[in-house]
Motif scaffolding. Structure first.
Motif, PDB file in Angstrom:
ATOM      1  N   ARG A  32      56.662  35.651 -53.035  1.00 24.42           N
ATOM      2  CA  ARG A  32      55.455  34.853 -53.222  1.00 24.42           C
ATOM      3  C   ARG A  32      55.754  33.402 -52.906  1.00 24.42           C
ATOM      4  NH1 ARG A  32      51.479  38.168 -53.166  1.00 24.42           N
ATOM      5  NH2 ARG A  32      50.183  36.527 -54.092  1.00 24.42           N
ATOM      6  N   GLN A  33      54.794  32.735 -52.278  1.00 22.27           N
ATOM      7  CA  GLN A  33      54.905  31.303 -51.991  1.00 22.27           C
ATOM      8  C   GLN A  33      54.148  30.528 -53.069  1.00 22.27           C
ATOM      9  OE1 GLN A  33      53.733  30.184 -48.076  1.00 22.27           O
ATOM     10  NE2 GLN A  33      55.118  31.627 -47.040  1.00 22.27           N
ATOM     11  N   LEU A  34      54.870  29.655 -53.785  1.00 22.59           N
ATOM     12  CA  LEU A  34      54.275  28.885 -54.876  1.00 22.59           C
ATOM     13  C   LEU A  34      54.294  27.404 -54.537  1.00 22.59           C
ATOM     14  CD1 LEU A  34      55.847  30.579 -58.035  1.00 22.59           C
ATOM     15  CD2 LEU A  34      53.812  31.241 -56.742  1.00 22.59           C
ATOM     16  N   GLU A  35      53.262  26.738 -54.978  1.00 19.30           N
ATOM     17  CA  GLU A  35      53.208  25.281 -54.882  1.00 19.30           C
ATOM     18  C   GLU A  35      53.216  24.713 -56.290  1.00 19.30           C
ATOM     19  OE1 GLU A  35      50.287  21.640 -53.412  1.00 19.30           O
ATOM     20  OE2 GLU A  35      50.051  23.648 -52.532  1.00 19.30           O
ATOM     21  N   GLU A  36      54.047  23.728 -56.504  1.00 17.60           N
ATOM     22  CA  GLU A  36      54.197  23.086 -57.808  1.00 17.60           C
ATOM     23  C   GLU A  36      53.714  21.645 -57.697  1.00 17.60           C
ATOM     24  OE1 GLU A  36      58.010  21.540 -60.342  1.00 17.60           O
ATOM     25  OE2 GLU A  36      58.104  23.587 -59.535  1.00 17.60           O
ATOM     26  N   ARG A  37      52.744  21.291 -58.523  1.00 17.05           N
ATOM     27  CA  ARG A  37      52.238  19.922 -58.559  1.00 17.05           C
ATOM     28  C   ARG A  37      52.373  19.407 -59.978  1.00 17.05           C
ATOM     29  NH1 ARG A  37      46.893  19.236 -54.706  1.00 17.05           N
ATOM     30  NH2 ARG A  37      47.763  20.219 -52.826  1.00 17.05           N
ATOM     31  N   GLY A  38      53.150  18.351 -60.135  1.00 13.75           N
ATOM     32  CA  GLY A  38      53.409  17.883 -61.483  1.00 13.75           C
ATOM     33  C   GLY A  38      53.660  16.397 -61.550  1.00 13.75           C
ATOM     34  N   GLU A  39      54.084  15.977 -62.719  1.00 18.27           N
ATOM     35  CA  GLU A  39      54.357  14.568 -62.968  1.00 18.27           C
ATOM     36  C   GLU A  39      55.532  14.445 -63.929  1.00 18.27           C
ATOM     37  OE1 GLU A  39      52.001  10.458 -64.304  1.00 18.27           O
ATOM     38  OE2 GLU A  39      51.089  12.423 -64.639  1.00 18.27           O
ATOM     39  N   VAL A  40      56.410  13.480 -63.637  1.00 19.28           N
ATOM     40  CA  VAL A  40      57.535  13.165 -64.525  1.00 19.28           C
ATOM     41  C   VAL A  40      57.058  12.107 -65.513  1.00 19.28           C
ATOM     42  CG1 VAL A  40      59.901  12.325 -64.674  1.00 19.28           C
ATOM     43  CG2 VAL A  40      59.196  13.710 -62.703  1.00 19.28           C
ATOM     44  N   LEU A  41      57.107  12.422 -66.792  1.00 20.30           N
ATOM     45  CA  LEU A  41      56.629  11.516 -67.831  1.00 20.30           C
ATOM     46  C   LEU A  41      57.814  10.871 -68.531  1.00 20.30           C
ATOM     47  CD1 LEU A  41      53.860  13.808 -69.374  1.00 20.30           C
ATOM     48  CD2 LEU A  41      53.621  12.079 -67.591  1.00 20.30           C
ATOM     49  N   LEU A  42      57.674   9.590 -68.855  1.00 19.51           N
ATOM     50  CA  LEU A  42      58.735   8.833 -69.507  1.00 19.51           C
ATOM     51  C   LEU A  42      58.550   8.842 -71.012  1.00 19.51           C
ATOM     52  CD1 LEU A  42      58.915   5.717 -67.159  1.00 19.51           C
ATOM     53  CD2 LEU A  42      60.138   7.886 -66.953  1.00 19.51           C
ATOM     54  N   GLY A  43      59.666   8.776 -71.725  1.00 15.85           N
ATOM     55  CA  GLY A  43      59.627   8.677 -73.174  1.00 15.85           C
ATOM     56  C   GLY A  43      59.510   7.236 -73.633  1.00 15.85           C
ATOM     57  N   PRO A  44      59.503   6.994 -74.950  1.00 17.18           N
ATOM     58  CA  PRO A  44      59.391   5.623 -75.463  1.00 17.18           C
ATOM     59  C   PRO A  44      60.523   4.717 -75.012  1.00 17.18           C
ATOM     60  CG  PRO A  44      59.009   7.251 -77.210  1.00 17.18           C
ATOM     61  CD  PRO A  44      59.522   7.997 -76.029  1.00 17.18           C
ATOM     62  N   ASP A  45      61.682   5.310 -74.681  1.00 13.91           N
ATOM     63  CA  ASP A  45      62.824   4.501 -74.245  1.00 13.91           C
ATOM     64  C   ASP A  45      62.811   4.223 -72.754  1.00 13.91           C
ATOM     65  OD1 ASP A  45      63.291   7.044 -73.353  1.00 13.91           O
ATOM     66  OD2 ASP A  45      65.281   7.256 -74.264  1.00 13.91           O
ATOM     67  N   GLY A  46      61.755   4.651 -72.059  1.00 12.64           N
ATOM     68  CA  GLY A  46      61.650   4.406 -70.629  1.00 12.64           C
ATOM     69  C   GLY A  46      62.414   5.398 -69.774  1.00 12.64           C
TER      70      GLY A  46
END
Length: 586
Positions: A107-121
């Protein structure tokens, strides 16, 4: 007339009132949701994501092994490189890859996401959606999906799947190295290097844990991934100066429990500063390290060793600079009769991490007390040395009995004669502890902040004098204190003096600009934020901690003011805070 058979109506999905609305939207788009905790390594997939990857939801244990076991071998190294780049860059990203299900279908999958930062950056978690693109044809620039194959059940089945042609692993490994090299080149301290490896290398290489030990040759230095066995493996790698790869070893934990199966890549770190250490990548279960992976881990260890050597040198210089800075600042703040004080100092964490911010309390000959906060331009040993000279000169001029304006004028002329390109800002005030009367002068420095006590102070009249007039409980306002240019800019500059009264219960806040400056924010916005922060905290504290001793409340306010600065990594400027509170009448 013969009737035409009616076409069966198209089956339509009914609304499920128990299904969350956003979950219904994801299902309609044939999307699966995921979240990856970069700190713990835990992964959350919804049922749709599990089905796309080829794992039964009830069998998914929340670890990355399920994903990488399904990932097509040609995509493994390329995806690791893309992951490293996305985590280093932060923000949104998009990946496309193939997974192989248990029945051999691809199967061919596409992943769309975001890297989120914590309180310490730092990168904290990754969240996004998986989309099944198999029925939409091949992605431009990529070959069609290979013919379905039967996947062997043994772990790490990579060799059984057909190749798409070429050797994408080599270029992907180069991409990982490029990303790590770029990130490590920005890492100044050993702590920075460790953060890069933990935040980028560990998740990109799918390791459960990463241990970096600068003194692995020292048997007394504690290490802990799964106990003493990790220490011994790192010591062996250092002693033999050879990488050590353990594939599915039974490791006994220190607590005497049953052995666990782990796989380790243990790499010696030999830097240019004669340091000896090792790093250990830890993986759950059995794993085979092929030649390409072993080469990649060894290359990562090479750039890590050089980065650590440079970082150790920086840390040593930072320690020397910090010791110099501490020697220049007062060891303690003398008590001020009838008043409470609280001070905080944070050095910058960029460059030499030493600068020219200082504070001081000066006993004056007539029973008055001098309070000074200043800031020499720049962050260098020279700035710190100039600060020491100014501090000594200012104390001498104040001890001679000069008024605040005269003290600043003389100190400014001295700085101009020092043959340095540096200048300094300063705020100096002379306090009568018995009456709260303050004479103050300012040289290009941020205005002090007066924090009301809830009672109107006794005003004083006369030329150059102001009225306290503070009636609103806890309100923070800037003190009306006209000033002159920074010290050293104009040797003939004069500094006007202002007289005011600190009423019982009122507080004066003096600080350096590192407390409020924020990149991309105007100074007016920064000042408004500071005043609002002080006002809100003071009123909340008065309501919630009314019975706390005043000195404790003042210390808590000092901590509250510098806490955002402590969380800044790196911190571009020094921060000095001086709080002076006149005690309320009993």
């Amino acid at each position: 007339m013969e009737s035409q058979p009616q076409q069966a109506p198209q089956q339509r999905a009914a609304v499920d009132p128990t299904e969350p609305r956003l979950a219904a939207a994801a299902r309609a788009a044939r999307a699966g949701a995921y979240e990856w905790d970069l700190v713990t390594g835990d992964i959350l997939w919804d049922d749709a994501a599990c089905r796309m990857v080829g794992t039964a939801p009830e069998d998914f244990e929340g670890r990355a092994e399920a994903f990488f076991a399904a990932l097509h071998p040609d995509d493994a190294t390329r995806l690791a490189a893309a992951t490293a780049e996305a985590i280093e860059r932060g923000g949104s990203y998009r990946n496309r890859y193939e997974v192989v299900h248990a029945d051999g279908s691809v199967r061919q999958l596409e992943e769309r996401g975001e890297v989120l930062l914590g309180p310490d950056g730092r990168p904290h978690r990754v969240t996004g959606l998986l989309l099944d693109r198999t029925d939409e044809g091949r992605e431009p620039g990529r070959p069609l999906a290979p013919t379905p194959v039967v996947r062997p059940r043994a772990p790490w089945f990579r060799g059984a799947l057909p190749r798409r042609g070429g050797d994408p692993a080599a270029s992907s490994a180069d991409s990982i190295m490029l990303t790590l090299t770029r990130a490590l080149s920005k890492a100044a301290s050993v702590a920075d290097v460790t953060r890069v490896m933990t935040d980028i290398a560990r998740p990109a290489l799918n390791a459960d844990h990463l241990l970096i030990e600068a003194d692995a040759h020292n048997p007394e230095h504690p290490c802990a991934v799964v106990g003493r066995a990790a220490t011994e493996a790192m010591q062996r790698a250092v002693r033999d100066d050879q990488p050590l790869f353990l594939e599915g070893a039974a490791v006994p934990p220190d607590d005497g429990g049953p052995s666990v199966v782990r796989s380790w890549a243990v790499l010696p770190l030999t830097g240019t500063d004669d340091g000896r250490g090792a790093c250990l990548f830890d993986f759950a279960g059995a794993r085979t390290f092929d030649n390409g992976q072993r080469t990649l881990f060894t290359a990562v260890a090479g750039i890590l060793a050089h980065a650590l050597a440079r970082a150790r040198l920086f840390d040593r210089e930072h320690q020397w600079a910090a010791e110099l800075q501490r020697a220049m600042l007062p060891r303690g703040v003398p008590s001020v009769a009838g008043h409470d004080t609280a001070v905080r100092y944070l050095p910058g964490t960029t460059g030499m991490a030493v600068g020219g911010d200082w504070y001081d309390v000066l006993p004056l000959p007539d029973g008055r007390v001098g309070v000074v906060v200043g800031d020499v331009q720049g962050h260098s040993v020279e700035a710190s040395a100039v600060m020491g000279q100014l501090r000594i000169a200012l104390r001498a001029y104040a001890a001679e009995g000069h008024t605040p304006g005269a003290v600043l004028a003389r100190t400014g002329r001295l700085l101009a004669d020092l043959d340095t390109d540096l200048f300094a800002t300063c705020c100096y005030l002379s306090l009568d502890p018995a009456t709260g009367v303050i004479e103050a002068a300012r040289a290009g420095h941020p205005l002090p902040v007066r924090i009301g006590a809830g009672a109107s102070g006794t005003g004083v009249s006369g030329a150059g004098m102001t009225d306290t007039g503070m009636t609103d409980p806890g309100t923070a306002v800037e003190l009306d204190l006209p000033g002159g240019p920074p010290l050293g800019v104009d040797p003939q500059a004069l500094y006007p003096e202002t007289v005011t009264v600190l009423a019982p219960g009122e507080t004066l806040l003096l600080y350096t600009d590192g407390l409020i400056e924020c990149r991309g924010e105007s100074i007016d916005t920064s000042l408004d934020r500071l005043l609002a922060t002080v006002t809100d905290w003071t009123r909340d504290e008065a309501r919630d901690e009314a019975d706390s001793p005043a000195p404790e409340r003042l210390e808590r306010l000092a901590d509250h003011l510098v806490r955002p600065c402590q969380a800044q990594h790196p911190r571009a400027d020094d921060v000095a805070v001086f709080l002076l509170q006149r005690r309320s009448c009993s």
